[in-house]
Write an enzyme that holds these catalytic residues in place. Sequence first.
Site, PDB file in Angstrom:
ATOM      1  CG  HIS A 163     -57.855 -84.228 -43.447  1.00 10.83           C
ATOM      2  ND1 HIS A 163     -58.637 -83.138 -43.172  1.00 10.83           N
ATOM      3  CD2 HIS A 163     -56.605 -83.736 -43.662  1.00 10.83           C
ATOM      4  CE1 HIS A 163     -57.888 -82.044 -43.203  1.00 10.83           C
ATOM      5  NE2 HIS A 163     -56.650 -82.378 -43.505  1.00 10.83           N
ATOM      6  CD  GLU A 205     -55.572 -76.249 -51.441  1.00 15.66           C
ATOM      7  OE1 GLU A 205     -55.974 -75.123 -51.083  1.00 15.66           O
ATOM      8  OE2 GLU A 205     -54.842 -76.950 -50.725  1.00 15.66           O
TER       9      GLU A 205
END
Lengths: 343, 323
Positions: free
Chosen positions: B128, B60
Amino acid sequence: MINTATVANIQPATRDATLSVTREQGLELWRQMVLIRRFEERAEQAYTEGKIGGFMHLYIGEEAIAVGALAGLNPDDDVVTHYRDHGYALARDLAPNALMAELYGKATGVCKGKGGSMHFADPRKHFWGGYAIVGGHIPLAVGLAFAAQYQNQPRVAVAIFGDGATNIGMFHESLNMAKVWNVPLIILVENNQYGMGTAVQRASAVPDMITKALAYNIPAIQVDGNDVLAMREVMLNAAQNARRGEGPQFIEAHTYRWRGHSMGDPQRYRSKDEVEKMKTRDPIARFENRLLEYARATQDDFARGRAEVERVAAEAIEFAETSPFPDPAELYTDVFAPEVTNG
Amino acid sequence: MAEQSYRDAIKDALREEMRRDERVFILGEEVGVWGGTYAVTRGLYDEFGAKRVRDTPIAESVIVGAAIGAAMGGLRPVAELMTINFSLVAMDQIVNNASKMFYMFGGQFSCPVVIRTPAGWGQLAATHSQSFEAWYASLPGLIVAMPATPRDAKGLLKRALRSNNPVMFIEHARLYNVVGEVPDGDYTIPFGVSEIKRAGRDVTIVSYSRMLHVALAAANKLAQENIEATVIDLRTLRPLDLAPVIESVKQTHRALIVEEDWVTCGMGAEIAARIGKDAFDYLDAPVERLGAIEVPMPYSKPLEALALPEEKHIIARVKEMLT
Ligand SMILES: Cc1ncc(C[n+]2csc(CCOP(=O)(O)OP(=O)(O)O)c2C)c(N)n1
Ligand SMILES: [Mg+2]
C-alpha cells in the site's frame, strides 16, 4: 444441460424458428453470411501468399451469429467485439474494401493500417472495435451502455466474446456491475466449444455459460448459433428487454469454428472427424434450405447472390493490392488526440 | 488568491467542472455515500446525486474499463482508484485500452477519461505504499499528471477534464492537507510545462509531487550555507517538459533528481539519460538521483522513514556533488 425447472431465468435452449422475416430480409441475411465466408476465404488465401501478416482469426462456420445478432439490433446500438471481428464488421456494413485493405496493412484500411485483423472499427457505425485482450473489452461495453442510460438514449450496447473469455476476471466484474447499475447491456457469448485448443469442459467449471449469468441474476438464454433467424429473434428480444430498462441480458450461442483458432493452428486438440461432422451443421446451407422451403427462394437467387458476393470479394482484394502502404510519417500520428485549445 | 488545501482544490476542480459540463461524472469505490476514502469527493454526492457520483463494487478493471467505454460513448468520466496500488488490477484497461485506443483504430476515436488516484505511504506496508508513475509515464498515448501544489492540482485536473486524451492523474496521500495559494476563478494549467520554483546557480534539482516540497525545503537550508539551487517541478511526466531542466543544467552544471519511486527504472533514470544527452558538455558532475531504497516498504515507522529520501539526504548529496 441446465435444469430449466429449477432455474427460472433460463429459457429453453435451441429453437427452430419458422421463417420470421420476409423473403427479401431472408435473402439479405443469407447474402451477408456468404459475403463473410467468401471475404474470409479470400483473406485466408492472401494470408498464405504472405500478403497478410500477424494473427488472423477466421469466423468461417460461425457467420449466423454475427449476421443474426446484428439483424436484431438497431444500427446505432453500440457493438464491441473480440479479435474474431471480420464477421461483425461486415454485418455492420463496414466497407469490404477498407476491411481487406486493413488486413493488408494499407493506408486505405479502415484504421489506416494501424489495427489489422483484430482491430476493425468504425465509430460512425457504432462499431467500437475488435479487441485482442481476452475479456478486456467487456468493461468498455458496460461503459457504453451506461453512457446510453446516462444520456437517456434508447441505445443498447453489446459485448461479444467467446466461451474462453467467460473464465477471466473482467467478465465477472463486468456482469456484476452491469447488473448492479442495471445498464442496457447485452452479453453475447459465442460458445464455439474451444478457447484456442482448450475445450470448454477443460477450462470452465460449468458446462453452460448461462450458469455464470445466473450467478449475477442476469436473464440468460441459449440459442443455436448456426440458426440465423433464431439468433435474430433472441437478439430482438434481448434488445427489447434491455431497452425497456430491464438491465443486462445474456445470450449463449452455440456454434463451431471450422478453421483453426488463428492462421497456422495445427489443430492437435481435435479430430478431423469432429470437424467434418460439425460442418454438416453449416449455417449457410441450412438457411438456404429454409429459404427454399419457406420463402420461395430459388437456386437462381443463390447463384446470382454468389456471383455478386464473388465480385465484392474480388474487388476488395484488388483494392487492397493496389492501395499504397501508409506514408512513413503515419508512424507518428494519432498517438494523442488533438488537445482542446479553448481550455 | 485564496489559501486552500490540495484536497479542497481537487474537490473544487471536480465541482466546478461538474457544474460546467453535464457529461462529467465520478465513479469509484466509496466516492459517494462515504465521501471518498481520502475525503476528496465529500459533499459531491449531496450536490450531484447518485447519478453523477457513482459508488462501484470493488472491481478496478470494470471501474476503469467502464469509464473508458463511457468516454467513448460521449461522457467525461472521472474514475477514482482508492490508491495507485490498486491500479495494478486495472492495468490492462489503462495500458491496452485507454492508451491505445486513438492510435490502434487509426485516430477515429479517443477516450477522454480521467483516472484519479493517490500515491503515498504512512505505515501501510509493502502493498500500500508504492509509486508507479514511471510505469504509466512510459506509455505513449497516456497523459500522466502528478501535481505538487493545490494550484497545480486544480488547474491540471480542470485541464484533464477538458482534454481529449486519457489522463492518469496521480495525487499524493501526504499532500491532501498541504495548503497553498489557489487563483480565483476559472483557470487551467497546460500539460507538458515544467515550472521553475526557485532559481540558483549551483545545482539543478528536478522533482515532482510530494518530493518537490522536500527538495524546496532542502534548497532553503542550502541557501543558508550560500549554496543556491534551482528547483524545477515537472508537474506532468508525459508530456515531459525537460527544456527548462536542460537550460538550467547548462548554467549550474549539476543535476539531482529527487523522486519517491524506486530509483531503478524510475523517472530519474529517464531524466538523467536525457540530461546526459542534451547537456553532456556542460556537466561538471555525474547526474545524481535520490529515490526510495530498493526494498518493499516496511511497516515499522523508523524503518519506513529510512526507506525514503529526506531533506538531509538531498543536502548531503548536493554538497557531495559540489566538492
Ligand atoms: C488475456 C489474454 N490471455 C490470452 C490471450 C491469448 N488468446 C487469444 S484468443 C484465446 C482464446 C479465446 O477463446 P474464446 O474466448 O473461446 O474465443 P474464440 O477464439 O474461441 O472465439 C487466447 C487464449 C489473450 N489474447 N488475452
Ligand atoms: Mg471459443
